[in-house]
Design an enzyme around this catalytic site. Sequence first.
Site, PDB file in Angstrom:
ATOM      1  N   CYS A  26      32.435  47.286  41.237  1.00 52.60           N
ATOM      2  CA  CYS A  26      32.718  45.881  40.988  1.00 52.60           C
ATOM      3  C   CYS A  26      31.543  45.314  40.186  1.00 52.60           C
ATOM      4  CB  CYS A  26      32.843  45.170  42.344  1.00 52.60           C
ATOM      5  SG  CYS A  26      33.071  43.388  42.235  1.00 52.60           S
ATOM      6  N   CYS A  52      35.263  43.822  34.086  1.00 52.32           N
ATOM      7  CA  CYS A  52      35.674  43.671  35.489  1.00 52.32           C
ATOM      8  C   CYS A  52      36.584  44.852  35.781  1.00 52.32           C
ATOM      9  CB  CYS A  52      36.425  42.351  35.678  1.00 52.32           C
ATOM     10  SG  CYS A  52      37.319  42.229  37.252  1.00 52.32           S
TER      11      CYS A  52
HETATM   12  N1  DGL Z   1      36.568  43.733  40.311  1.00 53.37           N
HETATM   13  C1  DGL Z   1      35.537  42.769  40.210  1.00 53.37           C
HETATM   14  C2  DGL Z   1      34.588  43.062  39.046  1.00 53.37           C
HETATM   15  O1  DGL Z   1      34.506  44.167  38.557  1.00 53.37           O
HETATM   16  C3  DGL Z   1      35.813  41.317  40.229  1.00 53.37           C
HETATM   17  C4  DGL Z   1      36.997  40.649  40.696  1.00 53.37           C
HETATM   18  C5  DGL Z   1      36.690  39.426  41.571  1.00 53.37           C
HETATM   19  O2  DGL Z   1      36.541  38.320  41.043  1.00 53.37           O
HETATM   20  O3  DGL Z   1      36.596  39.627  42.771  1.00 53.37           O
HETATM   21  O4  DGL Z   1      33.883  42.166  38.616  1.00 53.37           O
END
Ligand code: DGL
Length: 256
Positions: A75, A185
Amino acid sequence: MTNTNRPIGIFDSGIGGVSVLKEMIQLMPEENYIYYGDSANAPYGTKTAEEIRRLSLACMHFLLNHDVKAVVIACNTATSASAEMLRLQYPDIPIIGIEPALKPAVLWKEHDRIAVLATPMTLKQEKFQKLLHTYETTSDIYCIPCPGLMEFVERGELNGPRLTAFLKELLTPYLHKIDAIVLGCTHYPFVAPVISEIAGPDIKIFQGSYGTAKELKRRLLEAGLKKEDTTKGTVQIYNSNQSPETIALCDRLIHT
Ligand code: DGL
């Protein structure tokens, strides 16, 4: 269980990190994986850094309770807000983070013009700001915060008119002045086909999952933690929202 057979833990604010897990399985199919998605608390990208650190710590505890040998923060948002804190708190376990793949996009061609799609929190954090300052003299970089986009992926809405309209509104002001899009993301690779369709064939799309998987492999080898036997490993998926639909969606995404 021998030391090297212990699983690798992966966490994300939801199901987006599955895009990183897929690359890891592809690169090291023999490893055992435990994935934890925190969909009950998603999105992280619009929360404060302090809240993200508290939630990341809870994800870390979940994985450590499963005796993982290394942790991948799949993430960008959690990496930028909490990687440093987690590494300080757990110096004995390799912790690998992910960041927007700005470097490969900048190196791709001279003076290219790049749009970075990420959560508001990732773009705001010092980690990304430093990366931006390193490259903004050689490329034109447009930062596009995308609140609301990860929710489409969490719902399993990976195409259709609502998603297309959302992305068109976001991207159209930039399309005439960019050569590349960085998906900053881990949820966004799942909507990359729609982004490509809107952007057209001349705009190249970059994402950081493969680089993160390669870095994980390097760190495992360095720490003597790489699994030695080559029998195919296992993948276990957990989610804080406990919903069977979410687990089923993750399974589907791993296999698409
Ligand atoms: N999957 C997350 C990232 O790579 C973000 C998504 C969220 O806002 O929770 O930043």
